[in-house]
Design a protein around this motif. Structure first.
Motif, PDB file in Angstrom:
ATOM      1  N   GLY A 284       4.901 -16.384 -24.279  1.00 40.42           N
ATOM      2  CA  GLY A 284       4.644 -15.564 -22.986  1.00 40.42           C
ATOM      3  C   GLY A 284       3.260 -15.187 -22.852  1.00 40.42           C
ATOM      4  O   GLY A 284       2.207 -15.903 -23.212  1.00 40.42           O
ATOM      5  N   SER A 285       3.196 -14.260 -21.984  1.00 38.39           N
ATOM      6  CA  SER A 285       1.690 -13.946 -21.582  1.00 38.39           C
ATOM      7  C   SER A 285       0.793 -13.130 -22.529  1.00 38.39           C
ATOM      8  O   SER A 285      -0.483 -12.810 -22.253  1.00 38.39           O
ATOM      9  N   GLY A 286       1.194 -12.451 -23.831  1.00 41.74           N
ATOM     10  CA  GLY A 286       0.341 -12.050 -24.788  1.00 41.74           C
ATOM     11  C   GLY A 286       0.099 -10.798 -24.435  1.00 41.74           C
ATOM     12  O   GLY A 286       0.715  -9.860 -23.755  1.00 41.74           O
ATOM     13  N   GLY A 287      -0.835 -10.243 -25.282  1.00 40.11           N
ATOM     14  CA  GLY A 287      -1.552  -8.980 -25.111  1.00 40.11           C
ATOM     15  C   GLY A 287      -0.628  -7.632 -25.702  1.00 40.11           C
ATOM     16  O   GLY A 287      -0.726  -6.642 -25.289  1.00 40.11           O
ATOM     17  N   ALA A 288       0.258  -7.979 -26.440  1.00 45.37           N
ATOM     18  CA  ALA A 288       1.127  -7.082 -27.104  1.00 45.37           C
ATOM     19  C   ALA A 288       0.289  -6.215 -27.979  1.00 45.37           C
ATOM     20  O   ALA A 288      -0.654  -6.770 -28.704  1.00 45.37           O
ATOM     21  N   ASP A 289       0.437  -5.009 -28.123  1.00 41.77           N
ATOM     22  CA  ASP A 289      -0.298  -4.111 -28.893  1.00 41.77           C
ATOM     23  C   ASP A 289       0.588  -3.063 -29.513  1.00 41.77           C
ATOM     24  O   ASP A 289       1.034  -2.294 -28.586  1.00 41.77           O
ATOM     25  N   PRO A 290       0.810  -2.998 -30.695  1.00 44.34           N
ATOM     26  CA  PRO A 290       1.555  -1.846 -31.431  1.00 44.34           C
ATOM     27  C   PRO A 290       1.023  -0.328 -31.102  1.00 44.34           C
ATOM     28  O   PRO A 290       1.804   0.423 -31.134  1.00 44.34           O
ATOM     29  N   GLY A 291      -0.296  -0.411 -30.751  1.00 40.51           N
ATOM     30  CA  GLY A 291      -0.874   1.031 -30.615  1.00 40.51           C
ATOM     31  C   GLY A 291      -0.428   1.621 -29.165  1.00 40.51           C
ATOM     32  O   GLY A 291      -0.454   2.802 -28.978  1.00 40.51           O
ATOM     33  N   ARG A 292       0.103   0.746 -28.344  1.00 48.02           N
ATOM     34  CA  ARG A 292       0.156   1.165 -26.927  1.00 48.02           C
ATOM     35  C   ARG A 292       1.915   1.643 -26.669  1.00 48.02           C
ATOM     36  O   ARG A 292       2.073   2.194 -25.750  1.00 48.02           O
ATOM     37  N   GLY A 293       2.759   1.366 -27.647  1.00 43.25           N
ATOM     38  CA  GLY A 293       3.988   1.521 -27.359  1.00 43.25           C
ATOM     39  C   GLY A 293       4.689   2.230 -28.750  1.00 43.25           C
ATOM     40  O   GLY A 293       3.989   2.290 -29.768  1.00 43.25           O
ATOM     41  N   THR A 294       5.963   2.802 -28.641  1.00 44.80           N
ATOM     42  CA  THR A 294       6.525   3.608 -29.545  1.00 44.80           C
ATOM     43  C   THR A 294       7.420   2.478 -30.255  1.00 44.80           C
ATOM     44  O   THR A 294       7.836   2.971 -31.706  1.00 44.80           O
ATOM     45  N   GLY A 295       7.891   1.691 -29.778  1.00 45.31           N
ATOM     46  CA  GLY A 295       8.871   0.689 -30.323  1.00 45.31           C
ATOM     47  C   GLY A 295       8.530  -0.077 -31.614  1.00 45.31           C
ATOM     48  O   GLY A 295       9.005   0.247 -32.696  1.00 45.31           O
ATOM     49  N   LEU A 296       7.257  -0.580 -31.675  1.00 44.06           N
ATOM     50  CA  LEU A 296       6.771  -1.332 -32.650  1.00 44.06           C
ATOM     51  C   LEU A 296       6.354  -0.365 -33.672  1.00 44.06           C
ATOM     52  O   LEU A 296       6.136  -0.590 -35.001  1.00 44.06           O
ATOM     53  N   ARG A 297       5.679   0.787 -33.324  1.00 42.99           N
ATOM     54  CA  ARG A 297       5.190   1.775 -34.255  1.00 42.99           C
ATOM     55  C   ARG A 297       6.445   2.379 -34.985  1.00 42.99           C
ATOM     56  O   ARG A 297       6.198   2.699 -36.263  1.00 42.99           O
ATOM     57  N   GLY A 298       7.700   2.588 -34.387  1.00 49.55           N
ATOM     58  CA  GLY A 298       8.682   2.989 -35.174  1.00 49.55           C
ATOM     59  C   GLY A 298       9.091   2.108 -36.318  1.00 49.55           C
ATOM     60  O   GLY A 298       9.734   2.365 -37.396  1.00 49.55           O
TER      61      GLY A 298
END
Length: 331
Positions: A284-298
């Motif tokens: 995909g387009s990339g740019g995923a950042d765990p700090g911007r969302g709650t899903g990956l942080r959880g």
């Protein structure tokens, strides 16, 4: 024994010694040694309490060392005073104690070794994961309560009302009662679906029945983006590890479907020695950042509880790779 009782007992001992000295004809004021003993005990307790306020670690041992040296120094000075002064022999004791505390302070001030840094980091990780697990459990319980209240409970209340109306119409309007019973059946089916959805979010049945590999494959079949699953996880993974890994992969695949605009994705199980790495790749387009969302942080908090790690490599323009690294205990 409370502080008040301790002070009362100490005062009573001093008074009793003084009275005994007065009754026995006075002379040399020997009760001073009783005062000395009581004072040393109370001072030692005070110094120990203050030292124990220091957080655990190297500085706590320094504080205990300093408290012990201070108590010994005060005892020597008191003995010197009570014995009439003269040659100041406590100087040698004080010099030795100061040397001990100074060397200890120098050792504490030096940077910790690699092993100590590793243990400190480990303790910090365990503390953070424990706090995260408690918070996550509380949030999960609130979510389950909300889902049951808004879904299954509301449908069951509606079912009870519908059955009551059908019972009232059963003798007067058979067709109307039959229609209400059909509605009740549909409501019961919907309530069962709601309950099944809630239980699936707690622990998917396929995960318990067929293991992590097949559970991920079943998850991939329901995704809008084509997903290929390669490799097999170890069969001896504990249930808690399988659950955490499953939800980590599920969150990563959900992000692929929602945000990446990817044409395809791949989940790879890769075991290397005592580590299991699960890679979730997409084009995909990339740019995923765990700090911007709650899903990956959880998910990171859930993985901390099993000593696992999550890393994200997602440059702008893609591709994206999410890696879950799980330690495997020897069989």
């Amino acid at each position: 024994m409370t502080a008040t009782i301790r002070r009362t007992v100490a005062g009573a001992l001093c008074v009793a010694a003084t009275v005994a000295w007065l009754v026995t004809g006075r002379g040399v004021f020997w009760p001073r040694w009783v005062y000395f003993a009581v004072g040393i005990v109370l001072l030692g307790r005070l110094l120990l309490r203050r030292a124990l306020r220091v957080p655990p670690g190297r500085r706590l041992w320094l504080a205990l060392d300093a408290a012990a040296c201070a108590l010994i120094g005060c005892a020597d000075l008191s003995v010197w005073v009570l014995t009439g002064g003269g040659y100041f022999w406590p100087a040698w004791t004080l010099l030795g104690l100061a040397t001990i505390v100074g060397l200890h302070a120098w050792v504490v001030s030096r940077p910790p070794g690699a092993r100590e840094r590793e243990l400190t980091e480990r303790i910090a990780t365990l503390t953070r994961s424990r706090r995260s697990a408690v918070d996550q459990q509380a949030a999960e319980l609130k979510r389950i309560e909300r889902d049951l209240h808004d879904g299954a409970q509301a449908r069951l209340v509606s079912l009870a009302l519908t059955l009551g109306l059908a019972g009232d119409l059963l003798r007067r309007d058979v067709d109307g009662a039959a229609q209400l019973l059909a509605e009740a059946r549909a409501t019961a089916t919907a309530a069962l679906d709601d309950i099944r959805t809630v239980t699936q979010s707690i622990h998917p049945a396929v995960l318990a029945d067929r293991g992590l590999g097949d559970a991920v494959r079943a998850l991939a079949l329901d995704l809008a983006v084509p997903v290929t699953v390669t490799g097999e996880p170890p069969a001896q993974l504990p249930p808690a590890v399988q659950t955490a890994a499953y939800f980590a992969v599920a969150e990563a695949l959900a992000n692929v479907a929602k945000h990446s605009a990817a044409a395809e994705a791949c989940v790879t199980f890769d075991r290397a020695g005592d580590l299991l790495r699960i890679h979730v790749d997409d084009n995909g387009s990339g740019g995923a950042d765990p700090g911007r969302g709650t899903g990956l942080r959880g998910i990171m908090g859930r993985l901390d509880a099993i000593d696992a790690r999550l890393s994200v490599d997602s440059p702008a323009g893609g591709p994206t790779r999410v890696t879950v690294t799980i330690p495997i205990e020897p069989a």
